[in-house]
Design a protein around this motif. Structure first.
Motif, PDB file in Angstrom:
ATOM      1  N   GLU A 269      -5.989  30.071 -72.547  1.00  0.00           N
ATOM      2  CA  GLU A 269      -5.055  30.702 -73.389  1.00  0.00           C
ATOM      3  C   GLU A 269      -4.854  30.612 -74.713  1.00  0.00           C
ATOM      4  O   GLU A 269      -5.268  30.001 -75.484  1.00  0.00           O
ATOM      5  CB  GLU A 269      -3.415  29.596 -73.234  1.00  0.00           C
ATOM      6  CG  GLU A 269      -3.733  28.328 -73.486  1.00  0.00           C
ATOM      7  CD  GLU A 269      -1.908  27.346 -73.438  1.00  0.00           C
ATOM      8  OE1 GLU A 269      -1.367  27.923 -73.101  1.00  0.00           O
ATOM      9  OE2 GLU A 269      -2.341  26.596 -73.399  1.00  0.00           O
ATOM     10  N   LEU A 270      -4.200  31.967 -75.088  1.00  0.00           N
ATOM     11  CA  LEU A 270      -3.862  32.174 -76.770  1.00  0.00           C
ATOM     12  C   LEU A 270      -2.552  32.043 -77.027  1.00  0.00           C
ATOM     13  O   LEU A 270      -1.923  32.216 -76.253  1.00  0.00           O
ATOM     14  CB  LEU A 270      -4.334  33.607 -76.530  1.00  0.00           C
ATOM     15  CG  LEU A 270      -5.685  33.889 -76.970  1.00  0.00           C
ATOM     16  CD1 LEU A 270      -6.035  35.162 -76.804  1.00  0.00           C
ATOM     17  CD2 LEU A 270      -6.726  33.271 -77.841  1.00  0.00           C
ATOM     18  N   THR A 271      -2.291  30.880 -77.648  1.00  0.00           N
ATOM     19  CA  THR A 271      -1.434  30.279 -77.888  1.00  0.00           C
ATOM     20  C   THR A 271      -1.093  31.000 -78.832  1.00  0.00           C
ATOM     21  O   THR A 271      -0.996  31.648 -79.976  1.00  0.00           O
ATOM     22  CB  THR A 271      -1.149  28.491 -78.890  1.00  0.00           C
ATOM     23  OG1 THR A 271      -1.809  28.820 -79.857  1.00  0.00           O
ATOM     24  CG2 THR A 271      -1.842  27.441 -77.503  1.00  0.00           C
ATOM     25  N   PRO A 272       1.050  30.589 -78.933  1.00  0.00           N
ATOM     26  CA  PRO A 272       1.588  31.633 -79.796  1.00  0.00           C
ATOM     27  C   PRO A 272       1.438  31.352 -81.471  1.00  0.00           C
ATOM     28  O   PRO A 272       2.040  32.044 -82.751  1.00  0.00           O
ATOM     29  CB  PRO A 272       3.122  30.789 -79.773  1.00  0.00           C
ATOM     30  CG  PRO A 272       3.282  31.026 -78.171  1.00  0.00           C
ATOM     31  CD  PRO A 272       1.261  30.403 -78.149  1.00  0.00           C
ATOM     32  N   GLY A 273       1.131  29.638 -81.352  1.00  0.00           N
ATOM     33  CA  GLY A 273       0.580  29.361 -83.257  1.00  0.00           C
ATOM     34  C   GLY A 273      -0.774  29.684 -83.205  1.00  0.00           C
ATOM     35  O   GLY A 273      -1.525  29.349 -84.130  1.00  0.00           O
TER      36      GLY A 273
ATOM     37  N   ARG B 239      -3.608  29.413 -81.730  1.00  0.00           N
ATOM     38  CA  ARG B 239      -5.166  28.397 -81.527  1.00  0.00           C
ATOM     39  C   ARG B 239      -5.470  29.594 -79.477  1.00  0.00           C
ATOM     40  O   ARG B 239      -4.489  29.665 -79.036  1.00  0.00           O
ATOM     41  CB  ARG B 239      -3.954  27.694 -80.559  1.00  0.00           C
ATOM     42  CG  ARG B 239      -3.508  26.556 -82.705  1.00  0.00           C
ATOM     43  CD  ARG B 239      -3.123  25.110 -82.328  1.00  0.00           C
ATOM     44  NE  ARG B 239      -4.629  24.217 -82.044  1.00  0.00           N
ATOM     45  CZ  ARG B 239      -5.342  23.820 -83.644  1.00  0.00           C
ATOM     46  NH1 ARG B 239      -4.384  24.453 -84.455  1.00  0.00           N
ATOM     47  NH2 ARG B 239      -6.202  22.578 -83.280  1.00  0.00           N
ATOM     48  N   VAL B 240      -6.649  28.682 -79.789  1.00  0.00           N
ATOM     49  CA  VAL B 240      -7.209  28.786 -78.051  1.00  0.00           C
ATOM     50  C   VAL B 240      -7.716  28.003 -77.951  1.00  0.00           C
ATOM     51  O   VAL B 240      -8.291  26.388 -78.165  1.00  0.00           O
ATOM     52  CB  VAL B 240      -8.281  29.846 -78.146  1.00  0.00           C
ATOM     53  CG1 VAL B 240      -9.594  29.339 -79.304  1.00  0.00           C
ATOM     54  CG2 VAL B 240      -9.223  30.085 -77.153  1.00  0.00           C
ATOM     55  N   ARG B 241      -7.219  27.573 -76.809  1.00  0.00           N
ATOM     56  CA  ARG B 241      -7.517  26.450 -75.641  1.00  0.00           C
ATOM     57  C   ARG B 241      -7.201  26.021 -74.443  1.00  0.00           C
ATOM     58  O   ARG B 241      -7.007  27.218 -74.007  1.00  0.00           O
ATOM     59  CB  ARG B 241      -6.164  25.226 -75.568  1.00  0.00           C
ATOM     60  CG  ARG B 241      -5.323  25.551 -75.783  1.00  0.00           C
ATOM     61  CD  ARG B 241      -4.009  25.096 -75.774  1.00  0.00           C
ATOM     62  NE  ARG B 241      -2.748  25.139 -75.340  1.00  0.00           N
ATOM     63  CZ  ARG B 241      -1.513  24.265 -75.712  1.00  0.00           C
ATOM     64  NH1 ARG B 241      -1.536  23.349 -76.456  1.00  0.00           N
ATOM     65  NH2 ARG B 241      -0.474  24.818 -75.180  1.00  0.00           N
ATOM     66  N   LEU B 242      -8.083  25.640 -73.690  1.00  0.00           N
ATOM     67  CA  LEU B 242      -7.774  25.295 -72.192  1.00  0.00           C
ATOM     68  C   LEU B 242      -6.958  25.435 -71.998  1.00  0.00           C
ATOM     69  O   LEU B 242      -5.448  24.938 -72.652  1.00  0.00           O
ATOM     70  CB  LEU B 242      -8.948  24.551 -71.906  1.00  0.00           C
ATOM     71  CG  LEU B 242     -10.366  24.312 -72.406  1.00  0.00           C
ATOM     72  CD1 LEU B 242     -11.479  23.935 -71.442  1.00  0.00           C
ATOM     73  CD2 LEU B 242     -10.829  26.066 -71.337  1.00  0.00           C
ATOM     74  N   THR B 243      -6.217  25.465 -70.027  1.00  0.00           N
ATOM     75  CA  THR B 243      -5.118  25.221 -69.966  1.00  0.00           C
ATOM     76  C   THR B 243      -4.949  23.399 -69.173  1.00  0.00           C
ATOM     77  O   THR B 243      -6.455  23.420 -69.003  1.00  0.00           O
ATOM     78  CB  THR B 243      -4.886  26.585 -69.089  1.00  0.00           C
ATOM     79  OG1 THR B 243      -5.430  26.496 -68.150  1.00  0.00           O
ATOM     80  CG2 THR B 243      -4.663  28.213 -69.710  1.00  0.00           C
ATOM     81  N   SER B 244      -4.350  23.603 -68.821  1.00  0.00           N
ATOM     82  CA  SER B 244      -4.063  21.970 -68.162  1.00  0.00           C
ATOM     83  C   SER B 244      -4.201  22.689 -67.117  1.00  0.00           C
ATOM     84  O   SER B 244      -4.250  22.944 -66.013  1.00  0.00           O
ATOM     85  CB  SER B 244      -2.901  21.304 -68.987  1.00  0.00           C
ATOM     86  OG  SER B 244      -1.892  22.038 -68.990  1.00  0.00           O
TER      87      SER B 244
END
Length: 120
Positions: A109-113, A115-120
């Motif tokens: 996911e690309l977060t509103p903040g 960041r790019v991260r794996l989803t949980s």
């Protein structure tokens, strides 16, 4: 996972030193032989004998891929603005294009903040 140097020891262990990932042999026979031969860092995967001549862009891409591979293992992922400052917008855009299929399947996911991260 913060792109800081680290040492690892033992069969199959991987260190990250001087911007290079160094992997020890993964099988008992090859690891035993590596130890018997003196355990030279130049014989590790990623060591001097394994190095290829990369042009500058390939080296920069490899570095960004390394940062992504370890950074995505952290819960908070990576800051896109920082990645862009460190690696440049064209390479980050290329990396995001590679991640797009995983964004569409909701594994990344690309977060509103920003960041790019794996989803949980």
């Amino acid at each position: 996972w913060t792109h800081a140097p680290f040492m690892a020891f033992g069969m199959g262990a991987t260190s990250f030193v001087g911007g290079t990932r160094l992997a020890r042999p993964r099988t008992l026979d090859s690891y035993s032989q590596w130890i018997a031969d003196g355990g030279s860092a130049t014989l590790l995967v990623g060591g001097a004998e394994d190095a290829e001549e990369d042009d500058e862009e390939d080296g920069e891409w490899s570095e960004l891929v390394e940062v992504l591979m370890v950074g995505l293992r952290m819960r908070h992922g990576l800051d896109l603005a920082q990645l862009t400052r460190q690696h440049g917008q064209p390479l980050v855009a290329r990396a995001l294009a590679c991640l797009d299929p995983h964004v569409r399947t909701q594994l990344v996911e690309l977060t509103p903040g920003g960041r790019v991260r794996l989803t949980s």
